[in-house]
Design a protein around this motif. Structure first.
Motif: not given
Length: 270
Positions: A252, A226, A248
């Motif tokens: 995470v 990130l 993305s």
């Protein structure tokens, strides 16, 4: 350890981790680098050394977590949540600083790599195709603003096959392995005090990269992905393309889930 020590330790350690880790990718990916096309083994070894260096420079200040998945796992396993926000904030800021330093170190190479039309497209830029008609010189178009560009891989991870379930599972499995080792080392005071534990973690990161890194590029660390992705979004790189925000969340969420899963297994067994 004070909160300030923990914060600055995590900033320093994660900055070193990201600088050396993203730095080895830059060396392999960017043209006119002496390490150009050195390959996947060079990248996995570089990331292992990055973990080793980051852990050693920050260990005495903060314990050298360098990874919110590890921080979360330790908190779940121990029940101590006091410094979790400070640790995670330091890790994210450190990752962004490290990515910024990679850009500084390879500034000329980024400009050179992205300047010519022939550098765009191909495998590094999904959807960009070369064309060559009779009597024409092959050209490649620059990536559109919303599609991953040719140097995004220097900063963040991307899957070779886009399948949400598989990509998420890969990150969860790989991070679970990492966390089980980290927590297992924590049971051995001799390893933790001598620093041998940090070396063992670094070697396992190399192993994870070689064994499980093929599908997604093995983020196994939310801020490692990130933080540099945010930097890629902000940097004034010519023709850089998009930062692939649609993917993305996987590097995470996957590592965080793997951290909790690894902590749960460890807590249940030990």
């Amino acid at each position: 350890m004070s909160s300030s020590d923990i914060f600055f330790g995590e900033v320093l350690g994660t900055a070193v981790l990201t600088l050396l880790g993203c730095g080895v990718v830059a060396g392999v990916v960017l043209k006119k680098s002496k390490a150009f096309e050195a390959g996947w083994v060079a990248i996995t070894l570089g990331w292992g050394v990055a973990v080793l260096a980051g852990g050693y420079v920050s260990g005495q200040l903060s314990g050298g977590h360098l990874n919110p998945a590890v921080t979360l796992a330790i908190a779940v396993d121990s029940g101590d949540w006091d410094h979790v926000p400070v640790q995670m904030a330091g890790e994210l800021i450190g990752a962004m600083i490290g990515a910024l330093l990679v850009w500084v170190a390879y500034y000329g190479h980024f400009q050179e790599h992205l300047a010519g039309r022939e550098e765009f497209g191909g495998a590094q830029t999904p959807g960009a195709k070369a064309f060559k008609g009779k009597g024409q010189v092959a050209e490649r178009r620059a990536p559109a603003a919303d599609e991953p560009g040719p140097v995004l891989g220097v900063f963040s991870t991307a899957p070779e096959i886009r399948n949400v379930v598989q990509n998420l599972a890969t990150e969860i499995i790989a991070t679970t392995v990492l966390v089980l080792l980290v927590l297992g080392i924590g049971l051995n005071d001799a390893l933790a005090v001598s620093g041998t534990g940090t070396l063992m973690v670094a070697l396992v990161v190399v192993g994870i990269g070689l064994s499980l890194g093929g599908p997604t590029g093995y983020a196994i660390n939310p801020v490692r992905d990130l933080g540099p992705r945010i930097v890629h979004q902000l940097l004034p790189l010519p023709n850089k393309g998009g930062s692939d925000w649609s993917y993305s969340w996987i590097p995470v969420v996957g590592p965080l889930v793997g951290g909790v899963l690894g902590a749960g297994i460890h807590h249940a067994l030990f």
